[in-house]
Write a protein that holds these residues in place. Structure first.
Motif, PDB file in Angstrom:
ATOM      1  N   VAL A 113       0.842  -1.193   0.000  1.00 31.60           N
ATOM      2  CA  VAL A 113       0.000   0.000   0.000  1.00 31.60           C
ATOM      3  C   VAL A 113       0.880   1.248   0.000  1.00 31.60           C
ATOM      4  O   VAL A 113       1.817   1.365   0.799  1.00 31.60           O
ATOM      5  N   ILE A 114       0.591   2.151  -0.914  1.00 27.58           N
ATOM      6  CA  ILE A 114       1.326   3.406  -1.035  1.00 27.58           C
ATOM      7  C   ILE A 114       0.514   4.504  -0.343  1.00 27.58           C
ATOM      8  O   ILE A 114      -0.591   4.847  -0.783  1.00 27.58           O
ATOM      9  N   GLN A 115       1.067   5.045   0.716  1.00 26.07           N
ATOM     10  CA  GLN A 115       0.376   6.070   1.490  1.00 26.07           C
ATOM     11  C   GLN A 115       1.416   6.999   2.119  1.00 26.07           C
ATOM     12  O   GLN A 115       2.350   6.530   2.780  1.00 26.07           O
ATOM     13  N   PRO A 116       1.308   8.307   1.922  1.00 30.56           N
ATOM     14  CA  PRO A 116       2.273   9.233   2.511  1.00 30.56           C
ATOM     15  C   PRO A 116       2.310   9.122   4.033  1.00 30.56           C
ATOM     16  O   PRO A 116       1.279   8.866   4.669  1.00 30.56           O
ATOM     17  N   CYS A 117       3.499   9.307   4.611  1.00 23.77           N
ATOM     18  CA  CYS A 117       3.614   9.240   6.058  1.00 23.77           C
ATOM     19  C   CYS A 117       3.281  10.584   6.702  1.00 23.77           C
ATOM     20  O   CYS A 117       3.285  10.692   7.928  1.00 23.77           O
ATOM     21  N   HIS A 118       3.028  11.612   5.887  1.00 23.01           N
ATOM     22  CA  HIS A 118       2.627  12.919   6.408  1.00 23.01           C
ATOM     23  C   HIS A 118       1.264  13.296   5.838  1.00 23.01           C
ATOM     24  O   HIS A 118       0.967  13.026   4.676  1.00 23.01           O
ATOM     25  N   GLN A 119       0.456  13.940   6.636  1.00 21.71           N
ATOM     26  CA  GLN A 119      -0.882  14.364   6.237  1.00 21.71           C
ATOM     27  C   GLN A 119      -0.970  15.895   6.320  1.00 21.71           C
ATOM     28  O   GLN A 119      -0.198  16.535   7.023  1.00 21.71           O
ATOM     29  N   PRO A 120      -1.918  16.534   5.613  1.00 14.80           N
ATOM     30  CA  PRO A 120      -2.917  15.914   4.738  1.00 14.80           C
ATOM     31  C   PRO A 120      -2.292  15.401   3.446  1.00 14.80           C
ATOM     32  O   PRO A 120      -1.301  15.931   2.973  1.00 14.80           O
ATOM     33  N   SER A 121      -2.887  14.379   2.879  1.00 18.34           N
ATOM     34  CA  SER A 121      -2.316  13.705   1.734  1.00 18.34           C
ATOM     35  C   SER A 121      -2.864  14.261   0.419  1.00 18.34           C
ATOM     36  O   SER A 121      -4.057  14.534   0.299  1.00 18.34           O
ATOM     37  N   ILE A 122      -1.970  14.413  -0.541  1.00 16.34           N
ATOM     38  CA  ILE A 122      -2.368  14.827  -1.889  1.00 16.34           C
ATOM     39  C   ILE A 122      -3.051  13.664  -2.608  1.00 16.34           C
ATOM     40  O   ILE A 122      -4.004  13.858  -3.366  1.00 16.34           O
ATOM     41  N   TYR A 123      -2.565  12.461  -2.335  1.00 16.62           N
ATOM     42  CA  TYR A 123      -3.056  11.279  -3.038  1.00 16.62           C
ATOM     43  C   TYR A 123      -3.762  10.338  -2.066  1.00 16.62           C
ATOM     44  O   TYR A 123      -3.369  10.214  -0.905  1.00 16.62           O
ATOM     45  N   ARG A 124      -4.791   9.678  -2.553  1.00 12.05           N
ATOM     46  CA  ARG A 124      -5.436   8.648  -1.747  1.00 12.05           C
ATOM     47  C   ARG A 124      -4.535   7.425  -1.719  1.00 12.05           C
ATOM     48  O   ARG A 124      -3.701   7.218  -2.610  1.00 12.05           O
TER      49      ARG A 124
END
Length: 347
Positions: A297-308
């Motif tokens: 799963v690809i998910q940024p470790c910082h929020q808010p995220s640009i991508y789902r």
């Protein structure tokens, strides 16, 4: 018009259609960014990571992160891959492509699946979507049991893959640390078995002003390590302009891919690049692609995220569907969050 592979014979309808429209239409590539002069992207000397003091080591890491942010592409020297391995894999690659086309295309290699050899662009509906090239696409999960043509080729590919894998992991970990994210993500998810090599040949092209060697695109992986010859032809978009990347015999090229752009929440840039065809001489290159498993799963470790968040398998499937439906890749725009999509529409 003869060519090897037989592009004109296989794609005669594509070339005929272009010829018919050429006299009544504008230039095929008129909407591309304006061409610029030859340009040298950042060069990072990796010797400081092992031979330098703490200050030099941290400076080298900052150079890597800065190049990934500002360019999405950079060169590395003193990268640790022996010249002897690079020279040997180039020799073996050339011999592989010298095999007659009918043998390559008809799957007459022992233990080599037909889909490993690719040429042209079956999904192209116009010459702007067509690549004048051929390639061997080799998933590393099959490398141990793959006997291509001879032991020398297999051994050389294995040695090159091992060395580039170590280099790719090291660079990815540095980029993760710069984000304040766990560098162990890559050792856990980007196993050598999920990565692959691609051996490329760009034959001389009699209509080089009309056809790309490789169409403009971004890579779908985390990062690509590219070893190219000295012919030239690689171009990238920088500040809205296409620029030529001058070959450097002492360097390897690092290209940031879509997954790193998404995982970094847009901090690192996935570099759009292409290869222009050459009228007289052929060009060779080898790419190592740092990929996770399809379930990762690809998910940024910082929020808010640009991508789902999305899995690599989902991303690959969407890219394949878009290429079949439109002839081209749409990529990360498909995975923007609803908030970012609305913002983009209001600009």
């Amino acid at each position: 018009m003869e060519s090897d592979p037989p592009f004109h014979e296989k794609y005669k309808n594509l070339f005929s259609s272009f010829a018919e429209k050429a006299g009544n239409s504008k230039a095929a590539h008129e909407n591309e960014p304006v061409m610029a002069d030859e340009c040298a992207p950042p060069v990072v000397d990796l010797r400081w990571l092992s031979a330098g003091d703490m200050e030099q080591k941290e400076c080298c890491k900052r150079e890597i992160a800065g190049a990934a942010n500002q360019w999405g592409l950079f060169q590395v020297v003193n990268h640790g891959i022996p010249r002897e391995i690079l020279a040997r894999i180039k020799r073996e690659q050339v011999k592989l492509f010298r095999i007659p086309f009918h043998k390559k295309a008809n799957d007459r290699f022992p233990n080599l699946p037909a889909e490993y050899y690719r040429w042209g662009t079956p999904t192209a509906s116009s010459l702007t979507q067509f690549s004048w090239s051929e390639a061997f696409h080799i998933p590393l999960e099959n490398l141990a049991k793959l006997k291509l043509l001879n032991s020398t080729l297999s051994k050389t590919i294995a040695e090159f893959a091992e060395a580039t894998s170590e280099l790719a992991q090291g660079i990815a970990e540095i980029l993760a640390e710069n984000l304040g994210c766990s560098p162990t993500f890559f050792s856990k998810n980007c196993l050598r078995s999920s990565c692959y090599l691609r051996l490329n040949r760009y034959p001389p092209c009699p209509i080089s002003s009309q056809v790309f060697g490789l169409v403009p695109h971004t890579d779908s992986d985390f990062l690509t390590i590219l070893y190219q010859d000295q012919v030239g032809g690689l171009q990238v978009v920088k500040d809205g302009r296409w620029v030529n990347i001058k070959p450097n015999p002492d360097s390897l090229i690092i290209i940031i891919g879509d997954l790193f752009q998404a995982w970094s929440n847009g901090v690192y840039k996935s570099m759009e690049h292409r290869v222009v065809s050459n009228h007289r001489v052929e060009r060779f290159s080898i790419g190592y692609f740092l990929c996770p498993s399809n379930e990762t799963v690809i998910q940024p470790c910082h929020q808010p995220s640009i991508y789902r968040k999305f899995s690599f398998g989902e991303y690959r499937q969407q890219v394949q569907q878009d290429v079949i439906a439109t002839g081209g890749k749409i990529g990360l725009r498909r995975f923007l969050t609803c908030r970012m999509k609305i913002s983009a529409q209001t600009l």
